[in-house]
Design an enzyme around this catalytic site. Structure first.
Site, mmCIF file in Angstrom:
data_model
loop_
_atom_site.group_PDB
_atom_site.id
_atom_site.type_symbol
_atom_site.label_atom_id
_atom_site.label_comp_id
_atom_site.label_asym_id
_atom_site.label_seq_id
_atom_site.Cartn_x
_atom_site.Cartn_y
_atom_site.Cartn_z
ATOM 1 N N PRO A 93 0.815 -1.222 0.000
ATOM 2 C CG PRO A 93 -0.273 -1.215 2.072
ATOM 3 C CD PRO A 93 0.565 -2.059 1.173
ATOM 4 C CD GLU A 121 -1.448 -4.851 10.462
ATOM 5 O OE1 GLU A 121 -1.226 -3.646 10.246
ATOM 6 O OE2 GLU A 121 -2.524 -5.407 10.172
ATOM 7 N NE ARG A 159 -7.065 -4.893 -21.666
ATOM 8 C CZ ARG A 159 -6.889 -3.752 -22.329
ATOM 9 N NH1 ARG A 159 -5.891 -2.944 -22.004
ATOM 10 N NH2 ARG A 159 -7.697 -3.404 -23.293
ATOM 11 C CG ASP A 174 -10.844 0.532 -30.283
ATOM 12 O OD1 ASP A 174 -10.891 1.421 -31.158
ATOM 13 O OD2 ASP A 174 -11.705 -0.336 -30.144
#
Ligand code: 9D3
Length: 254
Positions: A93, A121, A159, A174
């Site tokens: 994070p 944690e 992808r 695109d």
């Protein structure tokens, strides 16, 4: 491209390996995936991978040694198969935000990556300092571990790899246009022509491709200004907005 993932929950990666566009690309051999469970690199009878934090506090910390052994096993396996060493990426994070441009870089790399998925944690800082090359975050929200973040990043990357999307030139165009404009996509419509008395916008039925392109561009500009004004500013700074775009935006605001 080869992707490795160090994870206590290897089953979670079945989704990206087997389903949809990424599943097909995996079957075609465009990319391969190997999971490594830190528990398999423990030496104690309880197969311990976490312990209490020095200094106290809530929660548990992932121990360095099983992670180090997993990284070494990946390096040995890649060497054995004459594959290049890959950067070790910790999902965290507090990492660098993962964006389309990070996905593009990874998709263009030949080595791929070794993702380390944390649980609890956090991870012993000595492992991070000595073995981790980069730290990436999925965004400013709290997940219960790195797996979902890694899976999202693998999906976004695979992808983009040549041969993965099978729609020929249009898909290339695109995605090329998407990244070129930096704006939100315009709305899409398909059959039926009338749904609960709501018709498809007339311009899309007109067959006038110049009108359709201009309508889509204006829809993109409108939606982006409303939902993500930060992206308008970004596109402007990159010189991606034409004089006509600017006139349309000015008219919108008055
Ligand atoms: C109470 C302290 N927590 C910070 C809010 C620590 C914490 C550590 C580990 C919270 C979540 C996690 C598990 N998350 C990830 O491993 C993770 C993550 C995320 O939570 N959000 C966005 N991107 C990522 S990448 C890995």
């Amino acid at each position: 491209m080869r992707i490795d993932a160090i994870t206590l929950f290897p089953d979670m990666f079945g989704i990206v390996r087997d389903a949809g566009v990424t599943g097909r690309a995996h079957k075609q051999g465009i990319w391969s995936m190997q999971t490594w469970n830190p528990r398999d690199f423990t030496t104690d009878t309880h197969r311990t991978v976490d312990d209490r934090p020095y200094g106290g506090g809530p929660g548990m910390v992932m121990m360095a040694e099983p992670l180090i052994q997993a990284v070494c096993a990946i390096r040995e396996d890649r060497a054995r198969q004459h594959q290049p060493d890959a950067p070790v990426v910790l999902l965290s994070p507090t990492g660098r935000p993962f964006t389309q441009s990070v996905a593009n870089s990874l998709a263009a790399s030949t080595a791929g990556a070794a993702f380390v998925c944390g649980r609890y944690e956090g991870v012993d800082q000595r492992f991070i300092d000595q073995y981790v090359d980069e730290q990436w975050s999925l965004g400013d929200f709290v997940l219960s571990g790195g797996e979902i973040a890694a899976i999202a990043m693998i999906d976004a990357t695979v992808r983009l790899m040549p041969g993965t999307l099978n729609h020929g030139d249009s898909s290339l165009q695109d995605s090329f246009q998407d990244s070129l404009s930096g704006l939100l996509d315009s709305p899409h419509f398909t059959r039926p022509e009338k749904l609960d008395s709501v018709a498809v916008p007339e311009v899309l039925m007109s067959g006038n491709h110049a009108h359709i392109a201009r309508w889509r561009r204006e829809q993109s500009l409108m939606l982006t200004l409303e939902k993500r004004p930060d992206l308008i500013e970004q596109a402007r700074k990159k010189g991606l907005l034409s004089a006509a775009d600017e006139r349309f935006l000015t008219a919108l605001k008055t």
